[in-house]
Design a protein around this motif. Structure first.
Motif: not given
Length: 83
Positions: A10, A13-14, A17-18, A20-21, A24
């Motif tokens: 977890d 993954a957090s 995700g950060k 990738q954000g 992006t």
């Protein structure tokens, strides 16, 4: 999603995700700039003396590149946490 119940997964993954954000957001900056919108953190821009107008006008000055570098570095830090 796959039923994995692990705090370390977890946490990784957090951070992924950060990262990738952030990436992006950086990749979309030229697109948004052509529409007179800037979604970059203004505190980082102000630190380097860059305004939203600098991005909208597509300036390539050193201080604009420094803003991008600082923000990209945050994504890199998140990836380092994952590793």
């Amino acid at each position: 999603i796959l039923g994995v119940r692990d705090i370390h997964a977890d946490h990784a993954a957090s951070h992924i995700g950060k990262a990738q954000g952030i990436v992006t957001c950086l990749r979309a900056t030229p697109y948004h700039s052509t529409r007179q919108k800037v979604f970059l953190p203004m505190d980082v821009c102000m630190l380097h003396g860059v305004s939203q107008e600098d991005f909208i006008r597509g300036k390539q000055e050193r201080n604009v590149k420094d803003v991008i570098y600082d923000i990209a570095s945050q994504a890199h830090i998140h990836l380092e946490h994952v590793r």
